[in-house]
Scaffold this motif. Structure first.
Motif, mmCIF file in Angstrom:
data_model
loop_
_atom_site.group_PDB
_atom_site.id
_atom_site.type_symbol
_atom_site.label_atom_id
_atom_site.label_comp_id
_atom_site.label_asym_id
_atom_site.label_seq_id
_atom_site.Cartn_x
_atom_site.Cartn_y
_atom_site.Cartn_z
ATOM 1 N N SER B 269 0.844 -1.191 0.000
ATOM 2 C CA SER B 269 0.000 0.000 0.000
ATOM 3 C C SER B 269 0.883 1.246 0.000
ATOM 4 N N LEU B 270 0.659 2.110 -0.977
ATOM 5 C CA LEU B 270 1.501 3.312 -1.079
ATOM 6 C C LEU B 270 1.143 4.341 -0.012
ATOM 7 N N ASN B 271 -0.059 4.253 0.559
ATOM 8 C CA ASN B 271 -0.453 5.170 1.629
ATOM 9 C C ASN B 271 0.081 4.712 2.968
ATOM 10 N N THR B 272 -0.235 3.486 3.341
ATOM 11 C CA THR B 272 0.140 2.998 4.675
ATOM 12 C C THR B 272 1.544 2.400 4.689
ATOM 13 N N LYS B 273 2.119 2.194 3.513
ATOM 14 C CA LYS B 273 3.438 1.567 3.362
ATOM 15 C C LYS B 273 3.488 0.183 4.013
ATOM 16 N N ARG B 274 2.382 -0.523 3.917
ATOM 17 C CA ARG B 274 2.311 -1.855 4.510
ATOM 18 C C ARG B 274 2.303 -2.922 3.429
ATOM 19 N N LEU B 275 2.911 -4.069 3.768
ATOM 20 C CA LEU B 275 2.926 -5.199 2.835
ATOM 21 C C LEU B 275 1.799 -6.163 3.160
ATOM 22 N N ASN B 276 1.151 -6.675 2.133
ATOM 23 C CA ASN B 276 0.101 -7.675 2.331
ATOM 24 C C ASN B 276 0.493 -8.907 1.518
ATOM 25 N N ARG B 277 0.739 -10.020 2.236
ATOM 26 C CA ARG B 277 1.208 -11.221 1.553
ATOM 27 C C ARG B 277 0.053 -11.889 0.803
ATOM 28 N N LEU B 278 0.289 -12.202 -0.481
ATOM 29 C CA LEU B 278 -0.770 -12.836 -1.274
ATOM 30 C C LEU B 278 -0.490 -14.304 -1.560
ATOM 31 N N THR B 279 0.777 -14.661 -1.746
ATOM 32 C CA THR B 279 1.086 -16.087 -1.952
ATOM 33 C C THR B 279 2.109 -16.520 -0.919
ATOM 34 N N ASN B 280 2.058 -17.807 -0.577
ATOM 35 C CA ASN B 280 3.007 -18.370 0.376
ATOM 36 C C ASN B 280 3.259 -19.805 -0.037
ATOM 37 N N HIS B 281 4.224 -19.959 -0.924
ATOM 38 C CA HIS B 281 4.475 -21.279 -1.485
ATOM 39 C C HIS B 281 5.961 -21.465 -1.676
ATOM 40 N N TYR B 282 6.436 -22.697 -1.536
ATOM 41 C CA TYR B 282 7.883 -22.923 -1.684
ATOM 42 C C TYR B 282 8.326 -22.784 -3.142
ATOM 43 N N GLY B 283 7.382 -22.796 -4.089
ATOM 44 C CA GLY B 283 7.728 -22.564 -5.500
ATOM 45 C C GLY B 283 8.002 -21.087 -5.737
ATOM 46 N N ILE B 284 8.509 -20.774 -6.914
ATOM 47 C CA ILE B 284 8.779 -19.369 -7.249
ATOM 48 C C ILE B 284 7.496 -18.717 -7.743
ATOM 49 N N ASP B 285 7.043 -17.669 -7.064
ATOM 50 C CA ASP B 285 5.890 -16.891 -7.525
ATOM 51 C C ASP B 285 6.402 -15.513 -7.916
ATOM 52 N N THR B 286 6.160 -15.122 -9.167
ATOM 53 C CA THR B 286 6.719 -13.842 -9.621
ATOM 54 C C THR B 286 5.866 -13.222 -10.727
ATOM 55 N N GLU B 287 6.332 -12.091 -11.261
ATOM 56 C CA GLU B 287 5.695 -11.365 -12.356
ATOM 57 C C GLU B 287 4.195 -11.118 -12.142
ATOM 58 N N PRO B 288 3.847 -10.423 -11.056
ATOM 59 C CA PRO B 288 2.417 -10.123 -10.853
ATOM 60 C C PRO B 288 1.936 -9.045 -11.814
ATOM 61 N N SER B 289 0.647 -9.053 -12.117
ATOM 62 C CA SER B 289 0.051 -8.001 -12.940
ATOM 63 C C SER B 289 -1.421 -7.874 -12.566
ATOM 64 N N TRP B 290 -1.883 -6.634 -12.416
ATOM 65 C CA TRP B 290 -3.245 -6.403 -11.920
ATOM 66 C C TRP B 290 -4.303 -6.544 -13.008
ATOM 67 N N SER B 291 -5.498 -6.944 -12.587
ATOM 68 C CA SER B 291 -6.646 -6.890 -13.496
ATOM 69 C C SER B 291 -7.092 -5.425 -13.561
ATOM 70 N N PRO B 292 -7.799 -5.040 -14.634
ATOM 71 C CA PRO B 292 -8.172 -3.620 -14.787
ATOM 72 C C PRO B 292 -9.001 -3.075 -13.617
ATOM 73 N N ASP B 293 -9.733 -3.955 -12.906
ATOM 74 C CA ASP B 293 -10.537 -3.463 -11.778
ATOM 75 C C ASP B 293 -9.770 -3.512 -10.449
ATOM 76 N N SER B 294 -8.480 -3.824 -10.487
ATOM 77 C CA SER B 294 -7.613 -3.890 -9.300
ATOM 78 C C SER B 294 -8.054 -4.948 -8.285
ATOM 79 N N LYS B 295 -8.915 -5.879 -8.689
ATOM 80 C CA LYS B 295 -9.410 -6.881 -7.734
ATOM 81 C C LYS B 295 -8.667 -8.209 -7.829
ATOM 82 N N LYS B 296 -8.068 -8.447 -8.978
ATOM 83 C CA LYS B 296 -7.367 -9.712 -9.183
ATOM 84 C C LYS B 296 -5.955 -9.466 -9.693
ATOM 85 N N MET B 297 -5.170 -10.525 -9.655
ATOM 86 C CA MET B 297 -3.812 -10.432 -10.185
ATOM 87 C C MET B 297 -3.512 -11.709 -10.938
#
Lengths: 207, 426
Positions: B269-297
């Motif tokens: 979050s650019l306002n609160t400067k807080r991190l919110n974890r979305l994935t937690n897996h031992y595999g490599i998770d990378t290259e995120p990209s937002w959906s146009p409505d900012s609800k999905k990635m």
């Protein structure tokens, strides 16, 4: 007096009926309906034909040859095995049916042929807009003269997408003649191409 | 009465049995446009008349979406509607014509430019416009007019005033992050470093760019203001951070953080400067990209054994696998309508740009080159630009999604990678 007139009229009608029957039988006989031809035209209706043939009495040309003793039995059996006699047997009512089918399928082929030429011609001038994932359909009713001239066209069912409808009208404006229909049978023209619809479609796929 | 019913039956039968011919395929031809030199008033330099129409022409044919009529083939040069005859253009096979006039507003060099667009086949004027601007900004004026003409013809937003950001590796020791117009003109170097720079991404307001720089010896995310040039590190947790992507609502960044060497997707979050974890897996998770409505990635993960694309709901954190074809599907992004995705598809050592409808099962490849990477889409969803290679030299290439045009952007000194198309000006 009246009775006599009626009787003679009846007789005349009967004679006419008889003559027409004879003529029709005769004319069918002289028309050589090639077995393979009828099979070819109606190959998609084969099952129906075999059904009607099952009810027919079995032909016996080979039996006659047998009786005449011209060929030895062994050879006849071989011949019979190689030639599925049953399959090629066609009776008179079938010939009539086949004839109408041939006529129908000829008409159908003609309509399909002209339709596909028209399809190609319209496709070659229609600059399809990139409608992305929208699925759109617009129908245009065309009023054609036998000379192929487009007398009138109307967007009867617009897609309501301004750009798509505009592309359809622009394409229609580029064409004033469908000369492909010149020379087709008048009946086919009147019942199919005097008024017909063009259905412009966008599948919504990325092309 | 019976006769009447019979008549109705016959006629209704006729209506239902009317022949319908389906037209699914369009022409491979492009719409042809005549850009007629603009007329000018007596006290204005004559060069402007030709300059404005030429600039509009250059924009419109830039990506091969339209064909133009050469000036020497024109039969007349009308600049007003009264002098305009449709037949002059119809016989040249023109679909649209653009005419215009330039008038002087004052001695300060302000110009009043009026223009019209005609649909030749339908014989109608489809656009009339007027714009006032300074003679020092002819290019900018031409871009605005081009956008309006493009929108009127295609129904899509004009993109001629959008920009591209990309990384240039001029030699092995210099990395630059650059911004230019979409035709490669007016290039500006935003930041230059002897250490690698990666993953530029635009803020939705087009005022800032986020990227990864290794200048301090590890992957660190910076946000740089385009006007002031100010840089800000958002190295939130002091670990390896990468792949920043701005959410379309501008409130947060999607990024990858590696805890003890295992990359996972987070939103920051650019306002609160807080991190919110979305994935937690031992595999490599990378290259995120937002959906146009900012609800999905959408993101790339090798959790199945090979890199594949997944979609995650940012609220519920529910995940869904999106690709199954082939052993490599990565760098996924959404189309602006959110209904389809595009990505890099690897097959037998070839890496090509592919698309897939989210509701569909099949993927379709768009390119025929073999080392394509990092695709980016125009904000109107009509053009994809990607990086590819020829003899070890990286350059940018592109295509229109109707498949009618492919192009390469002018080569630069050095390898060009990771293009990022700016959003539209709001």
């Amino acid at each position: 007096m009246m009775n006599r007139v009626l009787t003679s009229f009846n007789t005349f009608a009967l004679i006419l009926l008889f003559l027409s029957f004879v003529f029709s039988v005769f004319s069918i006989k002289t028309l050589k309906v090639n077995n393979t031809q009828s099979m070819k035209v109606n190959f998609f209706e084969l099952s129906e034909i075999t059904e009607t043939q099952k009810r027919l009495p079995r032909a016996k040309p080979i039996e006659k040859i047998k009786e005449a003793g011209l060929i030895k039995t062994k050879e006849i059996n071989q011949l019979e095995a190689s030639l599925d006699v049953e399959k090629y047997k066609i009776s008179k009512p079938d010939i009539k049916k086949e004839l109408s089918k041939i006529k129908l399928s000829k008409e159908r082929t003609e309509i399909l042929k002209i339709s596909s030429i028209i399809q190609d011609k319209i496709s070659s001038v229609w600059i399809k807009p990139n409608s992305l994932s929208k699925m759109l359909t617009a129908k245009v009713l065309i009023n054609l003269a036998p000379s192929g001239e487009i007398l009138n066209y109307e967007l009867v069912e617009p897609s309501n997408d301004r750009i798509f409808d505009n592309s359809v009208l622009t394409a229609m404006n580029k064409i004033s003649f469908l000369e492909e229909i010149i020379g087709i049978e008048r009946g086919i023209f009147e019942s199919n191409f005097r008024n017909f619809k063009l259905v412009f479609k966008s599948s919504g796929e990325i092309e | 009465m019976r006769g009447l019913i019979f008549l109705i039956l016959v006629s209704s039968n006729n209506i239902f049995s009317i022949l319908e011919i389906e037209i699914l395929k369009g022409s491979d031809n492009l719409s042809k446009i005549a850009f007629i030199p603009f007329g000018i008033e007596k006290n204005i330099d004559e060069k402007y008349g030709d300059q404005v129409s030429s600039l509009i022409e250059k924009n419109m044919v830039l990506f091969g979406e339209f064909e133009n009529l050469n000036k020497n083939e024109m039969l007349s040069f009308p600049s007003t509607e009264e002098d305009f005859y449709y037949r002059d253009w119809k016989i040249m096979g023109v679909d649209y014509s653009v005419i215009g006039r330039i008038n002087s507003v004052n001695a300060l060099g302000n110009l009043n430019i009026s223009y019209s667009l005609f649909n030749i086949n339908r014989r109608i004027k489809i656009l009339d416009g007027e714009i006032v601007g300074n003679e020092n900004n002819i290019e900018g004026i031409a871009k605005i007019i081009s956008n309006r003409i493009y929108e009127k013809i295609t129904g899509l937003r004009g993109i001629f005033d959008t920009k591209l950001a990309y990384v240039v590796n001029s030699n092995s020791k210099t990395y630059q992050i650059c911004v230019s117009d979409i035709d490669g003109q007016n290039e500006k170097i935003l930041f230059s470093s002897p250490s690698p720079i990666m993953s530029p991404d635009w803020s939705p307001d087009r005022k800032k760019i986020a990227y990864v720089s290794f200048e301090n010896g590890f992957a660190e995310i910076f946000i740089q203001d385009l006007i002031s040039g100010e840089r800000e590190s958002i190295n939130a947790l002091g670990m390896t951070n990468s792949a920043p992507v701005w959410s379309p609502d501008g409130k947060s960044l999607a990024l990858v953080v590696s805890f003890s060497g295992n990359p996972d997707i987070f939103s920051y979050s650019l306002n609160t400067k807080r991190l919110n974890r979305l994935t937690n897996h031992y595999g490599i998770d990378t290259e995120p990209s937002w959906s146009p409505d900012s609800k999905k990635m959408i993101f790339t993960s090798d959790r199945s054994g090979s890199p594949q694309l997944y979609e995650i709901n940012v609220q519920s954190k529910r995940k869904k696998r999106l690709t199954k074809d082939g052993s490599y599907n990565a760098r996924g992004k959404y189309f602006p309508d959110g209904k389809s995705i595009f990505f890099v598809h690897g097959n037998n050592g070839n890496f090509q740009i592919a698309t897939k409808k989210l509701s569909g099962r099949f993927i379709s490849t768009l390119t025929s080159t073999s080392l394509d990477e990092s695709p980016t889409i125009s904000p109107n969803g009509n053009i994809i630009i990607y990086a590819t290679k020829k003899d070890e030299n990286g350059y940018l290439a592109g295509l229109t999604l109707n498949g009618k045009s492919r192009f390469a952007l002018p080569l630069k000194n050095g390898s060009v990678r990771e293009p990022a198309w700016s959003p539209l000006l709001k």
